[in-house]
Each structure stands twice: as structure tokens, then as C-alpha cells.
Design a protein around this motif. Sequence first.
Motif, PDB file in Angstrom:
ATOM      1  N   SER A 202      37.132  47.890  54.490  1.00 15.78           N
ATOM      2  CA  SER A 202      36.092  47.893  53.466  1.00 15.78           C
ATOM      3  C   SER A 202      35.716  46.456  53.138  1.00 15.78           C
ATOM      4  CB  SER A 202      36.595  48.593  52.204  1.00 15.78           C
ATOM      5  OG  SER A 202      37.544  47.767  51.543  1.00 15.78           O
ATOM      6  N   ALA A 203      34.545  46.282  52.574  1.00 10.42           N
ATOM      7  CA  ALA A 203      34.099  44.947  52.182  1.00 10.42           C
ATOM      8  C   ALA A 203      35.075  44.329  51.190  1.00 10.42           C
ATOM      9  CB  ALA A 203      32.689  45.028  51.595  1.00 10.42           C
ATOM     10  N   ASP A 204      35.597  45.112  50.264  1.00 11.91           N
ATOM     11  CA  ASP A 204      36.556  44.600  49.283  1.00 11.91           C
ATOM     12  C   ASP A 204      37.837  44.123  49.955  1.00 11.91           C
ATOM     13  OD1 ASP A 204      34.805  45.078  47.194  1.00 11.91           O
ATOM     14  OD2 ASP A 204      35.704  47.013  46.669  1.00 11.91           O
ATOM     15  N   ALA A 205      38.313  44.872  50.950  1.00  8.88           N
ATOM     16  CA  ALA A 205      39.533  44.471  51.660  1.00  8.88           C
ATOM     17  C   ALA A 205      39.312  43.172  52.425  1.00  8.88           C
ATOM     18  CB  ALA A 205      39.973  45.585  52.609  1.00  8.88           C
ATOM     19  N   ILE A 206      38.134  43.014  53.010  1.00  7.88           N
ATOM     20  CA  ILE A 206      37.815  41.781  53.740  1.00  7.88           C
ATOM     21  C   ILE A 206      37.792  40.598  52.780  1.00  7.88           C
ATOM     22  CG2 ILE A 206      36.016  40.578  55.042  1.00  7.88           C
ATOM     23  CD1 ILE A 206      35.285  43.412  56.189  1.00  7.88           C
ATOM     24  N   VAL A 207      37.159  40.765  51.629  1.00  2.00           N
ATOM     25  CA  VAL A 207      37.090  39.689  50.635  1.00  2.00           C
ATOM     26  C   VAL A 207      38.492  39.283  50.207  1.00  2.00           C
ATOM     27  CG1 VAL A 207      36.402  39.137  48.267  1.00  2.00           C
ATOM     28  CG2 VAL A 207      34.764  40.230  49.808  1.00  2.00           C
ATOM     29  N   GLU A 208      39.326  40.234  49.875  1.00  2.00           N
ATOM     30  CA  GLU A 208      40.694  39.927  49.434  1.00  2.00           C
ATOM     31  C   GLU A 208      41.486  39.214  50.526  1.00  2.00           C
ATOM     32  OE1 GLU A 208      42.075  39.967  46.416  1.00  2.00           O
ATOM     33  OE2 GLU A 208      40.035  40.474  45.824  1.00  2.00           O
ATOM     34  N   ARG A 209      41.363  39.684  51.756  1.00  2.00           N
ATOM     35  CA  ARG A 209      42.066  39.041  52.872  1.00  2.00           C
ATOM     36  C   ARG A 209      41.576  37.601  53.051  1.00  2.00           C
ATOM     37  NH1 ARG A 209      41.177  42.614  56.896  1.00  2.00           N
ATOM     38  NH2 ARG A 209      39.327  41.517  57.565  1.00  2.00           N
ATOM     39  N   ASN A 210      40.259  37.396  52.939  1.00  2.00           N
ATOM     40  CA  ASN A 210      39.702  36.042  53.082  1.00  2.00           C
ATOM     41  C   ASN A 210      40.225  35.106  52.006  1.00  2.00           C
ATOM     42  OD1 ASN A 210      38.262  36.868  55.289  1.00  2.00           O
ATOM     43  ND2 ASN A 210      36.299  36.979  54.228  1.00  2.00           N
ATOM     44  N   LEU A 211      40.272  35.573  50.776  1.00  2.00           N
ATOM     45  CA  LEU A 211      40.755  34.736  49.679  1.00  2.00           C
ATOM     46  C   LEU A 211      42.208  34.335  49.919  1.00  2.00           C
ATOM     47  CD1 LEU A 211      39.145  36.536  46.592  1.00  2.00           C
ATOM     48  CD2 LEU A 211      38.318  34.513  47.827  1.00  2.00           C
TER      49      LEU A 211
ATOM     50  N   LEU B 116      37.148  35.227  58.961  1.00  2.00           N
ATOM     51  CA  LEU B 116      36.469  35.419  57.676  1.00  2.00           C
ATOM     52  C   LEU B 116      35.429  36.525  57.765  1.00  2.00           C
ATOM     53  CD1 LEU B 116      36.031  31.713  56.498  1.00  2.00           C
ATOM     54  CD2 LEU B 116      37.828  33.357  55.864  1.00  2.00           C
ATOM     55  N   CYS B 117      34.862  36.692  58.949  1.00  2.00           N
ATOM     56  CA  CYS B 117      33.964  37.823  59.192  1.00  2.00           C
ATOM     57  C   CYS B 117      34.476  38.542  60.430  1.00  2.00           C
ATOM     58  CB  CYS B 117      32.530  37.368  59.405  1.00  2.00           C
ATOM     59  SG  CYS B 117      31.437  38.765  59.775  1.00  2.00           S
ATOM     60  N   PRO B 118      35.161  39.662  60.255  1.00  2.00           N
ATOM     61  CA  PRO B 118      35.750  40.353  61.401  1.00  2.00           C
ATOM     62  C   PRO B 118      34.722  40.924  62.378  1.00  2.00           C
ATOM     63  CG  PRO B 118      36.065  41.624  59.385  1.00  2.00           C
ATOM     64  CD  PRO B 118      35.456  40.315  58.987  1.00  2.00           C
ATOM     65  N   PHE B 119      33.449  40.866  62.024  1.00  2.00           N
ATOM     66  CA  PHE B 119      32.400  41.409  62.884  1.00  2.00           C
ATOM     67  C   PHE B 119      31.705  40.322  63.691  1.00  2.00           C
ATOM     68  CE2 PHE B 119      32.196  43.257  58.508  1.00  2.00           C
ATOM     69  CZ  PHE B 119      33.135  44.245  58.737  1.00  2.00           C
ATOM     70  N   ALA B 120      31.992  39.066  63.383  1.00  3.20           N
ATOM     71  CA  ALA B 120      31.249  37.954  63.983  1.00  3.20           C
ATOM     72  C   ALA B 120      31.563  37.737  65.459  1.00  3.20           C
ATOM     73  CB  ALA B 120      31.522  36.666  63.206  1.00  3.20           C
TER      74      ALA B 120
END
Length: 189
Positions: free
Chosen positions: A162-171, A32-36
Motif C-alpha cells: 500500500s502507499a502507506d506501507a511504502i511511505v513508512e518503509r521509506n522513512l 524509495l519507489c518500488p515501481f521505478a
Amino acid sequence: MADCLSPAAPDEAQVLADMRRWIERAVIGLNLCPFAKAVYVKDQVRLVVSRARHLDGLLDDLDRELLLLRDTSPEQIDTTLLVHPTLFPDFEVFNDFLDVVDGVIAEHGLEGVLQVAPFHPRFQFEGTEPDDITNATNWAPYPTLHLLREASIDRAVASGDSADAIVERNLETLRRLGPEGWQVLMKGP
């Protein structure tokens, strides 16, 4: 809010174990957070359990943690999770409190330096139903203020999606997992 702690409040060891399980299984495990993962495995994530008995005490804890993060090298502490297991059983009250948190950041002159991301067991995005699985992107075992360095976020986003791509992937990940899958993921040792 006067005294919000109940005798049944989980002890600090249990809160920390629950938070680590959530980080490892959901935040990192579901990506959910690729940086964590990078900062977690380097032990640069500070987990702090507040035992403040009222909002003023929690604000004191928040002040202390914001200043510590500001004054500490990212190689030592990259991010902080300030957790309060009992003070905000109601999500709406917690959500309203976030305006105060934004004011604290401004008061310390930390706008553009640090930001706070909210997590709550009953987190609900505007326009969603309470049980919508997409809210799980911000579900945590306990009400949590995630203190983040803006520079760390900028570096992470610049080196990946991008932040938008991360959000979409998470959803999409959460929709595939579904509520039952989420329950299974978060249960157990």
C-alpha cells in the motif's frame, strides 16, 4: 521572474547524468519507489531538461509533456521527469508553483489521468525541519515535476504494498541512512 538562468547553469548532459545517478542510487537503489526499476530498465522514463527562461516557457514545456504523455502508449513512455535546473532555487516559490501545475492538469482535463509529484533539492514537508532526512524522499538534484499516469500508479499499488506501507518503509530507510549516508550516496561518479 524574469530571466532566471545564470551563466553557471549546468549543461544538459550534466543535468541528465545527475538525474540518472539520483534515480539509480536513491529512487531505485534505496527502493524509495518500488515501481521505478521496471519502467527505468525498459527505458520508459522520459527525462526532459527545460531551458525555459521564465515561468511561461516552463508552462509551455509542461503543456507539451503532459499532452505527449497522454497521447503516447505507456509501453513507450510510462512517466516523465520534467527538470529545470535553475528556475526555482527557492523551494517555497517552487511549492507555490505547484498550484499552477494542478490548474494546468485541470485545464487539459487530465485530472484522474495524470498527476504530478514534486521533487526539489531543498524539498521540505510541512512540519519538518529543513535538514530532516525524511524530506529526502522528495529531494532531487534539481527542481523536478514528475508526470505520472494514474493507471500506472493504480496497477503498481494493486500488485504490491500500500502507499502507506511504502511511505513508512521509506522513512525508516532514510532514518537508518542518515544525512551523512545520503551525502555519500549522492556523491561521486
